[in-house]
Design a protein around this motif. Structure first.
Motif, PDB file in Angstrom:
ATOM      1  N   TRP A 139       0.937  -1.146  -0.024  1.00 18.16           N
ATOM      2  CA  TRP A 139       0.206  -0.037  -0.027  1.00 18.16           C
ATOM      3  C   TRP A 139       0.847   1.219   0.161  1.00 18.16           C
ATOM      4  O   TRP A 139       0.433   2.401   0.352  1.00 18.16           O
ATOM      5  N   TYR A 141       2.002   3.064  -2.461  1.00 21.39           N
ATOM      6  CA  TYR A 141       2.045   4.216  -3.473  1.00 21.39           C
ATOM      7  C   TYR A 141       0.258   4.567  -3.319  1.00 21.39           C
ATOM      8  O   TYR A 141      -0.143   5.408  -4.013  1.00 21.39           O
ATOM      9  N   GLY A 142      -0.643   3.911  -2.492  1.00 18.04           N
ATOM     10  CA  GLY A 142      -2.132   4.299  -2.519  1.00 18.04           C
ATOM     11  C   GLY A 142      -2.809   3.006  -2.913  1.00 18.04           C
ATOM     12  O   GLY A 142      -2.273   1.901  -2.859  1.00 18.04           O
ATOM     13  N   SER A 144      -5.604   2.844  -5.478  1.00 18.92           N
ATOM     14  CA  SER A 144      -6.036   2.893  -6.825  1.00 18.92           C
ATOM     15  C   SER A 144      -5.426   1.844  -7.460  1.00 18.92           C
ATOM     16  O   SER A 144      -4.323   1.136  -7.132  1.00 18.92           O
ATOM     17  N   ALA A 147      -1.976   2.303  -8.621  1.00 16.38           N
ATOM     18  CA  ALA A 147      -1.216   2.403  -7.228  1.00 16.38           C
ATOM     19  C   ALA A 147      -0.723   1.154  -6.831  1.00 16.38           C
ATOM     20  O   ALA A 147       0.238   0.563  -6.266  1.00 16.38           O
ATOM     21  N   LYS A 150       1.617  -1.064  -8.852  1.00 18.18           N
ATOM     22  CA  LYS A 150       3.073  -0.694  -8.411  1.00 18.18           C
ATOM     23  C   LYS A 150       3.272  -1.048  -6.938  1.00 18.18           C
ATOM     24  O   LYS A 150       4.632  -1.502  -6.801  1.00 18.18           O
ATOM     25  N   GLY A 151       2.450  -0.923  -6.005  1.00 16.53           N
ATOM     26  CA  GLY A 151       2.594  -1.445  -4.638  1.00 16.53           C
ATOM     27  C   GLY A 151       3.054  -2.851  -4.589  1.00 16.53           C
ATOM     28  O   GLY A 151       3.755  -3.444  -3.826  1.00 16.53           O
TER      29      GLY A 151
END
Length: 321
Positions: A139, A141-142, A144, A147, A150-151
């Motif tokens: 979590w 990078y957020g 969404s 995100a 990427k996470g």
């Protein structure tokens, strides 16, 4: 505070409010896009691996290769789960000197990095779990879909290439103080070489052929290490993104049942974060935890003592409302 491995560690203080990046949303439902993203990330690599086995059977994969790969996998896996994790990181039990050194070497065979660095990283993870400062939260990078993708990549393996290193003197002073453990950690290159060369050596000697050595190296070394790495990294990524959360924890750790056997019991991750020093992670009925079983055998043999087994009262106290 300096502690000895095998003794109870006092949990470091929680991060300051300024460090918190988001509140745990354990009771919220995931959106459809998030579920699809997770399913693709999780399912595709495992389906590809499963498909490779029947295709290769009889054409470079046989019972000898499978046996070598399985034995090497679970020796190294339990070296990580019992040794690096439950013993060296969290002090879930005390071990005699022979078992202590054996666990250090067995865990090193997993080729997941030197012992002292592994422990330092994991202790830091628990201090800042799913908050700012966590080395590998999905979590980061957020929330969404982009995100999360990427996470998940970051939590799964991207963090391993981060230039910022966990200060080992701060997070693992007890291991640094032990000359034998320092030596085993520094000799990571040697354990890597042994881990990779034992399968082809066994395969070649049993079959008395270069072909036997080659196939044993592919399945018993390359595929075995890759599978173990992805299972271990899945605890960082998948088990902090999905799973049931029957216990109270200050992060998003979840129980993922279908990883239990391959992870040697580590995927009962919600209980672990609710009670980090517990020697057993799979505490509910039907939860397979081979690492806890082996610790029990070590205890009966007199090699392990002061094991922190969770009793019914301790488990009930950590139940989520």
């Amino acid at each position: 505070m300096t502690v000895q491995a095998g003794q109870e560690r006092t949990s470091p203080p929680d991060p300051s409010p300024q460090q918190l990046v988001s509140a745990t949303r354990g009771g919220e439902k995931q959106g459809a896009a998030e579920r699809v993203t997770l399913a693709l990330f999780i399912g595709v690599p495992f389906l590809a691996l499963l498909a490779a086995v029947p295709v290769a059977w009889g054409w470079g994969l046989g019972w000898l290769d499978l046996t070598i790969a399985t034995v090497m996998y679970f020796v190294a896996c339990h070296g990580i789960t019992i040794g690096f994790h439950r013993y060296f990181t969290h002090g879930a039990f005390k071990a005699n000197r022979a078992l202590r050194l054996t666990l250090a070497v067995a865990g090193s065979l997993a080729i997941e990095g030197p012992l002292v660095r592994w422990v330092a990283d994991h202790r830091k993870h628990h201090r800042f779990s799913d908050k700012e400062g966590d080395p590998h939260s999905p979590w980061r990078y957020g929330e969404s879909v982009p995100a999360l993708l990427k996470g998940l990549w970051w939590a799964h393996m991207g963090w391993l290439f981060d230039e910022e290193q966990t200060p080992q003197q701060k997070y693992a002073p007890d291991l640094i103080a032990d000359p034998a453990i320092r030596a085993i950690s520094r000799l990571f290159w040697l354990w890597t070489l042994i881990s990779m060369m034992v399968p082809p050596l066994v395969g070649g000697l049993v079959t008395m052929s270069w072909q036997g050595a080659l196939t044993a190296f592919f399945w018993g070394s390359l595929v075995r290490v890759a599978l173990l790495h992805h299972v271990t990294w899945s605890i960082n990524s998948i088990c902090h993104a999905i799973g049931e959360r029957p216990f109270k924890s200050r992060d998003r750790s979840g129980n993922v049942w279908w990883l239990a056997v391959l992870s040697c019991g580590e995927s009962w991750h919600n209980l672990h974060h609710a009670d980090p020093t517990s020697a057993r992670h799979g505490v509910l009925r039907g939860q397979i935890d081979s690492s806890a079983r082996l610790i029990r055998w070590f205890e009966k043999a007199g090699w392990a003592r002061d094991v922190r087994w969770p009793d019914a009262e301790r488990i009930a106290a950590r139940r989520a409302a």
